[in-house]
Design a protein around this motif. Structure first.
Motif, PDB file in Angstrom:
ATOM      1  N   LEU A   8      49.926  34.945  30.352  1.00  0.00           N
ATOM      2  CA  LEU A   8      49.053  35.801  31.408  1.00  0.00           C
ATOM      3  C   LEU A   8      49.931  36.939  31.993  1.00  0.00           C
ATOM      4  CD1 LEU A   8      48.565  33.039  33.821  1.00  0.00           C
ATOM      5  CD2 LEU A   8      46.971  33.388  31.860  1.00  0.00           C
ATOM      6  N   ARG A   9      49.222  38.025  32.072  1.00  0.00           N
ATOM      7  CA  ARG A   9      48.997  39.499  33.109  1.00  0.00           C
ATOM      8  C   ARG A   9      49.211  39.860  34.674  1.00  0.00           C
ATOM      9  NH1 ARG A   9      46.738  43.813  29.677  1.00  0.00           N
ATOM     10  NH2 ARG A   9      48.326  45.038  30.249  1.00  0.00           N
ATOM     11  N   ARG A  10      49.483  40.833  35.197  1.00  0.00           N
ATOM     12  CA  ARG A  10      49.782  40.739  36.080  1.00  0.00           C
ATOM     13  C   ARG A  10      48.508  41.827  36.574  1.00  0.00           C
ATOM     14  NH1 ARG A  10      53.853  40.668  39.567  1.00  0.00           N
ATOM     15  NH2 ARG A  10      53.243  42.336  40.677  1.00  0.00           N
ATOM     16  N   HIS A  11      48.072  42.842  35.430  1.00  0.00           N
ATOM     17  CA  HIS A  11      46.823  43.455  35.040  1.00  0.00           C
ATOM     18  C   HIS A  11      45.978  43.017  36.016  1.00  0.00           C
ATOM     19  CE1 HIS A  11      44.702  47.167  33.638  1.00  0.00           C
ATOM     20  NE2 HIS A  11      44.120  46.449  33.357  1.00  0.00           N
ATOM     21  N   PHE A  20      56.242  39.607  37.685  1.00  0.00           N
ATOM     22  CA  PHE A  20      56.247  38.496  36.631  1.00  0.00           C
ATOM     23  C   PHE A  20      54.579  38.111  37.131  1.00  0.00           C
ATOM     24  CE2 PHE A  20      60.724  38.889  36.595  1.00  0.00           C
ATOM     25  CZ  PHE A  20      61.308  38.747  35.197  1.00  0.00           C
ATOM     26  N   ALA A  21      54.249  37.654  35.917  1.00  0.00           N
ATOM     27  CA  ALA A  21      52.552  36.863  36.461  1.00  0.00           C
ATOM     28  C   ALA A  21      52.874  35.052  36.929  1.00  0.00           C
ATOM     29  CB  ALA A  21      51.682  37.076  35.226  1.00  0.00           C
ATOM     30  N   VAL A  22      54.011  34.912  35.741  1.00  0.00           N
ATOM     31  CA  VAL A  22      53.697  32.892  36.689  1.00  0.00           C
ATOM     32  C   VAL A  22      55.741  33.601  36.449  1.00  0.00           C
ATOM     33  CG1 VAL A  22      54.125  30.498  35.305  1.00  0.00           C
ATOM     34  CG2 VAL A  22      52.385  32.626  34.506  1.00  0.00           C
ATOM     35  N   VAL A  47      42.084  25.422  44.522  1.00  0.00           N
ATOM     36  CA  VAL A  47      43.690  26.253  44.241  1.00  0.00           C
ATOM     37  C   VAL A  47      43.433  27.081  45.021  1.00  0.00           C
ATOM     38  CG1 VAL A  47      45.115  27.787  42.843  1.00  0.00           C
ATOM     39  CG2 VAL A  47      43.482  26.124  42.181  1.00  0.00           C
ATOM     40  N   ILE A  48      44.570  27.516  46.370  1.00  0.00           N
ATOM     41  CA  ILE A  48      44.275  28.539  47.436  1.00  0.00           C
ATOM     42  C   ILE A  48      45.943  29.485  46.778  1.00  0.00           C
ATOM     43  CG2 ILE A  48      44.666  29.079  49.949  1.00  0.00           C
ATOM     44  CD1 ILE A  48      43.190  26.353  50.325  1.00  0.00           C
ATOM     45  N   GLY A  49      45.621  30.690  47.031  1.00  0.00           N
ATOM     46  CA  GLY A  49      46.796  31.574  46.611  1.00  0.00           C
ATOM     47  C   GLY A  49      47.246  31.505  44.924  1.00  0.00           C
ATOM     48  N   ASP A  50      47.005  31.520  44.533  1.00  0.00           N
ATOM     49  CA  ASP A  50      46.908  32.001  42.952  1.00  0.00           C
ATOM     50  C   ASP A  50      47.204  33.252  42.636  1.00  0.00           C
ATOM     51  OD1 ASP A  50      47.275  30.915  40.625  1.00  0.00           O
ATOM     52  OD2 ASP A  50      45.595  30.632  39.664  1.00  0.00           O
ATOM     53  N   ARG A  51      48.707  33.778  42.456  1.00  0.00           N
ATOM     54  CA  ARG A  51      48.633  34.492  42.520  1.00  0.00           C
ATOM     55  C   ARG A  51      47.757  35.509  40.931  1.00  0.00           C
ATOM     56  NH1 ARG A  51      53.603  33.033  43.328  1.00  0.00           N
ATOM     57  NH2 ARG A  51      54.947  33.237  45.637  1.00  0.00           N
ATOM     58  N   TYR A  52      48.250  35.128  40.079  1.00  0.00           N
ATOM     59  CA  TYR A  52      47.631  35.860  38.938  1.00  0.00           C
ATOM     60  C   TYR A  52      46.273  34.998  37.966  1.00  0.00           C
ATOM     61  CZ  TYR A  52      50.303  40.029  40.538  1.00  0.00           C
ATOM     62  OH  TYR A  52      51.279  39.914  41.584  1.00  0.00           O
ATOM     63  N   GLY A  53      47.025  33.971  38.138  1.00  0.00           N
ATOM     64  CA  GLY A  53      45.743  32.312  37.943  1.00  0.00           C
ATOM     65  C   GLY A  53      46.341  31.834  37.249  1.00  0.00           C
ATOM     66  N   LEU A 111      48.638  24.101  45.764  1.00  0.00           N
ATOM     67  CA  LEU A 111      48.307  25.671  47.072  1.00  0.00           C
ATOM     68  C   LEU A 111      50.117  26.328  46.872  1.00  0.00           C
ATOM     69  CD1 LEU A 111      48.586  27.685  50.027  1.00  0.00           C
ATOM     70  CD2 LEU A 111      49.217  25.388  51.426  1.00  0.00           C
ATOM     71  N   GLN A 112      49.850  27.739  46.595  1.00  0.00           N
ATOM     72  CA  GLN A 112      51.099  28.166  47.285  1.00  0.00           C
ATOM     73  C   GLN A 112      51.380  28.800  47.365  1.00  0.00           C
ATOM     74  OE1 GLN A 112      53.371  30.180  45.049  1.00  0.00           O
ATOM     75  NE2 GLN A 112      53.122  29.916  42.464  1.00  0.00           N
ATOM     76  N   LEU A 113      52.655  28.278  48.927  1.00  0.00           N
ATOM     77  CA  LEU A 113      53.280  28.582  50.521  1.00  0.00           C
ATOM     78  C   LEU A 113      52.686  30.138  50.523  1.00  0.00           C
ATOM     79  CD1 LEU A 113      55.588  25.348  50.770  1.00  0.00           C
ATOM     80  CD2 LEU A 113      53.239  25.781  51.766  1.00  0.00           C
ATOM     81  N   PRO A 114      51.596  30.257  51.796  1.00  0.00           N
ATOM     82  CA  PRO A 114      52.324  31.561  51.924  1.00  0.00           C
ATOM     83  C   PRO A 114      53.565  31.663  52.897  1.00  0.00           C
ATOM     84  CG  PRO A 114      50.463  30.697  53.360  1.00  0.00           C
ATOM     85  CD  PRO A 114      50.938  29.868  52.334  1.00  0.00           C
TER      86      PRO A 114
END
Length: 375
Positions: A8-11, A20-22, A47-53, A111-114
Motif C-alpha cells: 500500500l502507498r499513501r499517494h 507510512f501507509a500502514v 470500515v470507518i477512519g481507514d487512512r489509506y486502505g 474503526l481507526q479511533l479518531p
C-alpha cells in the motif's frame, strides 16, 4: 494479507520516509476482527477512519469479504484507497459519507479511533442508531493517543466496552450491545453555537477542528479582515474548516463570491451548515476538494488561509508549502494571499518564494498574519 498491506502507498497524499501507509494499529484491528470477518455476510462490514486502505483492502483480500462500506474523512485518504485498490486489482467495497446509510444493518465495524472525542461520539451514536443490534465495533489506536475517555464515549452508546491487550504500542477496544435510544445522550450533529462577539453562528460535526469554537489562529486573521481591499470578484477560503473565515468575508464584502474548500468531509459538512445558519448561501459555495483543485488558474482575487502544519500526528512543512502553491496557482497577478501561521514556523521566506512579496500585518509569540501579493 501482509503482502497486500506491504504494497500500500499513501499517494496522492504526501509521501516521505517518516510517513507510512500502514501502521501497527491497522494490523492489530484486522487480527482482532479475524474471526468475525471470516463469518461476515455480504454487506455487513463497515470500515470507518481507514487512512489509506489497510483496513478495507486487508479485510477484502484476507477474508473475501464483499460489499464493504467505508468512510474516510480526508479526501486524499479516500483517493489513496481507490488508487491502491485499482493498482492491486482489489474490489468489493464502496465509499460513503458519514450518514445512516453507511452503517445501516452493519454487523461488524472496523474503526481507526479518531483523536477527537466529539468525532468518536458522532460515530458511536450513528452505529447505535442504525447498525444491527448484534453489531460489534473493533476500534483501534496508538496507545499514546488513547484515553479512558474514549471508553466512556463508546459506553454512552454501546453497553459493552472491552479493552484488549496492547501490541506494538497499539491497542484495540471492542464495543457491542447498542443502548436503547432513551438511555443515550440526546446530542445531535451538527451542533451549533452563537458567537456574539463575532456576530456569527458556528456549526460543527464531531470531526471538525475546533468544533463550534473559533480557534485562536482564525481569530488572529479575523482581527485584520476588515482591512481587505477587495470589494468585488472571487475569493477562496482554503482549508475552510467550519467556514468561519468564509462567512466573515461574505458579510464584510457582500459582492465578493466566496468558495470555501476543504478535503475533510466533516469540515465541508460543518461549513455548509455554518453558511446556511448565517444566511450567506447566496455568496458562499462550499466544496470538498484537495487544495484549490477545480478552480481555474489565475481566476481568484483573494485567498484566505489558516494552514495546518501536521500530517496526522507528524509535523511536516510540506503541508503548508503545498497550500501556498495552491493559492499562488489560482491567484491573479496582484491578487493577495492572507495567511495566519504559527510564528515559530517562520513561513515568510517560503511565502516570498512561492507567492510573492509578503508584508506582515500582525505578530505575537503564537501567530503571525501576513499578506502576500501574487507576482
Amino acid at each position: 494479507m501482509s503482502d497486500v498491506l506491504d504494497q500500500l502507498r499513501r499517494h496522492p497524499d504526501l509521501e516521505a520516509p517518516n510517513l507510512f501507509a500502514v501502521d501497527a494499529t491497522d494490523r492489530l484491528v484486522l487480527d482482532e476482527a479475524a474471526d468475525a470477518l471470516a463469518d461476515a455476510a455480504d454487506g455487513t462490514v463497515v470500515v470507518i477512519g481507514d487512512r489509506y486502505g489497510a483496513l478495507t483492502l486487508g479485510a477484502v483480500a484476507r477474508h473475501g469479504v464483499t460489499g464493504v462500506r467505508t468512510h474516510q474523512d480526508r479526501l486524499t485518504g479516500e483517493r489513496a484507497l481507490h488508487a491502491n485498490a485499482e493498482r492491486l486489482g482489489i474490489g468489493g467495497f464502496t465509499s460513503h459519507e458519514l450518514t445512516p446509510d453507511l452503517v445501516a444493518g452493519a454487523r461488524l465495524v472496523l474503526l481507526q479511533l479518531p483523536r477527537s472525542l466529539d468525532a468518536l461520539d458522532e460515530i458511536a451514536a450513528l452505529v447505535a442508531d442504525h447498525a444491527d443490534p448484534a453489531v460489534v465495533v473493533v476500534a483501534g489506536g496508538r496507545v499514546k493517543h488513547m484515553t479512558t475517555a474514549m471508553n466512556d464515549v463508546l459506553g454512552r452508546h454501546l453497553a459493552v466496552v472491552e479493552a484488549r491487550l496492547a501490541r506494538q504500542k497499539s491497542r484495540v477496544v471492542v464495543a457491542s450491545s447498542p443502548r436503547p435510544a432513551q438511555d443515550r445522550p440526546a446530542r445531535r450533529w451538527p451542533e451549533r453555537a452563537e458567537h456574539p462577539d463575532l456576530g456569527l453562528v458556528v456549526c460543527a460535526h464531531g470531526g471538525a477542528f475546533a468544533g463550534t469554537g473559533v480557534d485562536i489562529g482564525t481569530r488572529a486573521l479575523l482581527a485584520h479582515l476588515d482591512a481587505v481591499g477587495q470589494t468585488t470578484g472571487a475569493a477562496v477560503d482554503l482549508g475552510c474548516g467550519t467556514g468561519v473565515l468564509a462567512v466573515a468575508l461574505a458579510r464584510l464584502r457582500p459582492k465578493v463570491a466566496v468558495t470555501a474548500t476543504d478535503e475533510s468531509a466533516a469540515a465541508v459538512a460543518s461549513a455548509a451548515a455554518t453558511v446556511d445558519a448565517n444566511d450567506v448561501a447566496d455568496r458562499v459555495r462550499v466544496t470538498r476538494a484537495v487544495g484549490t483543485e477545480g478552480i481555474p488558474d489565475a481566476s481568484v482575487d483573494l485567498v484566505l488561509l489558516n494552514p495546518p502544519f501536521h500530517v496526522g500526528a507528524t509535523v511536516h512543512p510540506g503541508v503548508a508549502r503545498t497550500l501556498f502553491a495552491d493559492a499562488a496557482r489560482v491567484l491573479r497577478p496582484g491578487g493577495e494571499l492572507w495567511a495566519v501561521w504559527n510564528s515559530h514556523l517562520r513561513y515568510r521566506p517560503t511565502l516570498e518564494q512561492v507567492v510573492g512579496p509578503t508584508r506582515q500585518l500582525g505578530r505575537d509569540p503564537k501567530f503571525t498574519v501576513t499578506v502576500s501579493t501574487r507576482r
